[in-house]
Motif scaffolding. Structure first.
Motif, PDB file in Angstrom:
ATOM      1  N   PRO A  15       0.810  -1.219   0.000  1.00  0.00           N
ATOM      2  CA  PRO A  15       0.000   0.000   0.000  1.00  0.00           C
ATOM      3  C   PRO A  15       0.847   1.275   0.000  1.00  0.00           C
ATOM      4  O   PRO A  15       0.487   2.263  -0.654  1.00  0.00           O
ATOM      5  N   LYS A  16       1.956   1.272   0.718  1.00  0.00           N
ATOM      6  CA  LYS A  16       2.798   2.466   0.760  1.00  0.00           C
ATOM      7  C   LYS A  16       3.414   2.754  -0.603  1.00  0.00           C
ATOM      8  O   LYS A  16       3.488   3.900  -1.047  1.00  0.00           O
ATOM      9  N   ALA A  17       3.878   1.695  -1.275  1.00  0.00           N
ATOM     10  CA  ALA A  17       4.457   1.881  -2.599  1.00  0.00           C
ATOM     11  C   ALA A  17       3.403   2.372  -3.588  1.00  0.00           C
ATOM     12  O   ALA A  17       3.667   3.259  -4.421  1.00  0.00           O
ATOM     13  N   ILE A  18       2.208   1.826  -3.498  1.00  0.00           N
ATOM     14  CA  ILE A  18       1.124   2.254  -4.386  1.00  0.00           C
ATOM     15  C   ILE A  18       0.773   3.713  -4.133  1.00  0.00           C
ATOM     16  O   ILE A  18       0.540   4.493  -5.069  1.00  0.00           O
ATOM     17  N   GLU A  19       0.738   4.108  -2.890  1.00  0.00           N
ATOM     18  CA  GLU A  19       0.399   5.497  -2.564  1.00  0.00           C
ATOM     19  C   GLU A  19       1.426   6.467  -3.139  1.00  0.00           C
ATOM     20  O   GLU A  19       1.075   7.522  -3.687  1.00  0.00           O
ATOM     21  N   LYS A  20       2.704   6.101  -3.027  1.00  0.00           N
ATOM     22  CA  LYS A  20       3.746   6.972  -3.574  1.00  0.00           C
ATOM     23  C   LYS A  20       3.629   7.086  -5.093  1.00  0.00           C
ATOM     24  O   LYS A  20       3.763   8.166  -5.668  1.00  0.00           O
ATOM     25  N   ILE A  21       3.348   5.962  -5.743  1.00  0.00           N
ATOM     26  CA  ILE A  21       3.257   5.957  -7.205  1.00  0.00           C
ATOM     27  C   ILE A  21       2.060   6.774  -7.682  1.00  0.00           C
ATOM     28  O   ILE A  21       2.163   7.617  -8.584  1.00  0.00           O
ATOM     29  N   THR A  22       0.908   6.519  -7.076  1.00  0.00           N
ATOM     30  CA  THR A  22      -0.297   7.214  -7.526  1.00  0.00           C
ATOM     31  C   THR A  22      -0.215   8.717  -7.280  1.00  0.00           C
ATOM     32  O   THR A  22      -0.738   9.507  -8.077  1.00  0.00           O
ATOM     33  N   ASN A  23       0.420   9.126  -6.192  1.00  0.00           N
ATOM     34  CA  ASN A  23       0.585  10.558  -5.946  1.00  0.00           C
ATOM     35  C   ASN A  23       1.449  11.207  -7.015  1.00  0.00           C
ATOM     36  O   ASN A  23       1.207  12.350  -7.424  1.00  0.00           O
ATOM     37  N   LYS A  24       2.462  10.477  -7.459  1.00  0.00           N
ATOM     38  CA  LYS A  24       3.331  11.003  -8.516  1.00  0.00           C
ATOM     39  C   LYS A  24       2.608  11.003  -9.878  1.00  0.00           C
ATOM     40  O   LYS A  24       2.748  11.939 -10.666  1.00  0.00           O
ATOM     41  N   LEU A  25       1.853   9.934 -10.143  1.00  0.00           N
ATOM     42  CA  LEU A  25       1.197   9.803 -11.443  1.00  0.00           C
ATOM     43  C   LEU A  25       0.026  10.755 -11.607  1.00  0.00           C
ATOM     44  O   LEU A  25      -0.413  11.016 -12.738  1.00  0.00           O
ATOM     45  N   ASP A  26      -0.465  11.277 -10.512  1.00  0.00           N
ATOM     46  CA  ASP A  26      -1.634  12.148 -10.590  1.00  0.00           C
ATOM     47  C   ASP A  26      -1.395  13.326 -11.520  1.00  0.00           C
ATOM     48  O   ASP A  26      -2.315  13.816 -12.183  1.00  0.00           O
ATOM     49  N   ASN A  27      -0.163  13.805 -11.571  1.00  0.00           N
ATOM     50  CA  ASN A  27       0.166  14.943 -12.425  1.00  0.00           C
ATOM     51  C   ASN A  27       0.799  14.532 -13.759  1.00  0.00           C
ATOM     52  O   ASN A  27       1.117  15.406 -14.572  1.00  0.00           O
ATOM     53  N   LEU A  28       0.995  13.225 -13.945  1.00  0.00           N
ATOM     54  CA  LEU A  28       1.640  12.762 -15.173  1.00  0.00           C
ATOM     55  C   LEU A  28       0.668  12.208 -16.204  1.00  0.00           C
ATOM     56  O   LEU A  28       0.986  12.183 -17.387  1.00  0.00           O
ATOM     57  N   LEU A  29      -0.492  11.785 -15.740  1.00  0.00           N
ATOM     58  CA  LEU A  29      -1.450  11.175 -16.657  1.00  0.00           C
ATOM     59  C   LEU A  29      -2.135  12.232 -17.514  1.00  0.00           C
ATOM     60  O   LEU A  29      -2.441  13.330 -17.047  1.00  0.00           O
ATOM     61  N   MET A  30      -2.393  11.876 -18.770  1.00  0.00           N
ATOM     62  CA  MET A  30      -3.119  12.759 -19.671  1.00  0.00           C
ATOM     63  C   MET A  30      -4.602  12.756 -19.321  1.00  0.00           C
ATOM     64  O   MET A  30      -5.088  11.901 -18.578  1.00  0.00           O
ATOM     65  N   SER A  31      -5.328  13.717 -19.870  1.00  0.00           N
ATOM     66  CA  SER A  31      -6.741  13.862 -19.521  1.00  0.00           C
ATOM     67  C   SER A  31      -7.563  12.643 -19.928  1.00  0.00           C
ATOM     68  O   SER A  31      -8.533  12.292 -19.270  1.00  0.00           O
ATOM     69  N   ASN A  32      -7.203  12.012 -21.035  1.00  0.00           N
ATOM     70  CA  ASN A  32      -7.941  10.842 -21.515  1.00  0.00           C
ATOM     71  C   ASN A  32      -7.213   9.532 -21.221  1.00  0.00           C
ATOM     72  O   ASN A  32      -7.445   8.524 -21.873  1.00  0.00           O
ATOM     73  N   GLU A  33      -6.345   9.545 -20.227  1.00  0.00           N
ATOM     74  CA  GLU A  33      -5.563   8.362 -19.869  1.00  0.00           C
ATOM     75  C   GLU A  33      -6.006   7.839 -18.507  1.00  0.00           C
ATOM     76  O   GLU A  33      -6.215   8.610 -17.571  1.00  0.00           O
TER      77      GLU A  33
END
Length: 236
Positions: A15-33
């Protein structure tokens, strides 16, 4: 964002690794991704800073922790650049490998087997969509067609036809123009009776056939036809 991934994060991901990844990806994903799956390394000994691999509908993203987990390095590859993907299972886990069209090969090892299988399945689906885009488009069109509600059909009222009073015709010779039909009624033209003797057998037979057509079409009565037939037969 983590709440939205609960359905796919059910193979013992950290869960900790997932939380770190998703927080980083929140600003990396495109609008339709959107994220399809996330797999996290599970090394047998020290597993403090595991590598992760994220698959979306657009690309594969490799996530590598740096500086004791304080930063993260991302490498992404679009699906149209992916040539193939592979999974190799071992005793301590599985390796997920993918190759690019530029002959680059990347492997993430020590993945739980269930996670590696999910990655492989998702990758195969995305690559299949690239090879058969028309199949995807037809599926979307069919789903839209099902959603369209049918308009109620209007029942047309039957057309009312007025009945006209008909006048009984007693003399059928009146409705047969001599110039157009070529037929002459001996009752209407009595002078022509003497002309039957001058007709040949073929002409008499043709004349009889013409009267039969008039009878069949209801233009003369049976009695009239019989009289005309008798007259013609007397000259044959």
């Amino acid at each position: 964002m983590l709440d939205n991934l609960k359905k796919i994060l059910n193979e013992d991901q950290d869960p900790k690794a997932i939380e770190k990844i998703t927080n980083k990806l929140d600003n990396l994903l495109m609008s339709n991704e959107h994220i399809g799956y996330i797999a996290v390394q599970k090394k047998p000994a020290v597993n403090m800073f595991p590598d992760s691999i994220v698959v979306t509908n657009k690309r594969i993203i490799l996530c590598k922790p740096k500086n004791l987990g304080l930063s993260m390095e991302f490498m992404d590859y679009d699906w149209d650049d992916i040539e193939a993907s592979f999974v190799k299972e071992g005793i301590l886990g599985a390796d997920f490998t993918f190759s690019t069209k530029s002959d680059l090969t990347h492997t993430v090892d020590y993945l739980p087997k269930n996670q590696a299988r999910k990655l492989y399945t998702f990758a195969k689906e995305q690559l299949d969509l690239l090879k058969h885009p028309k199949a995807e488009a037809s599926t979307v069109e069919q789903s839209k067609a099902v959603e369209v509600t049918e308009e109620p059909q209007t029942i047309e009222e039957p057309e009312v036809i007025e009945e006209m009073a008909t006048e009984e015709v007693t003399n059928f010779a009146e409705i047969i123009p001599v110039e157009q039909s070529g037929y002459r009624d001996e009752k209407q033209f009595p002078d022509d009776k003497s002309g039957l003797a001058e007709l040949s057998q073929d002409e008499l037979f043709e004349k009889l056939q013409n009267y039969k057509k008039l009878l069949d079409n209801g233009l003369i009565l049976q009695g009239e036809y019989d009289a005309l037939k008798k007259e013609i037969l007397s000259h044959m």
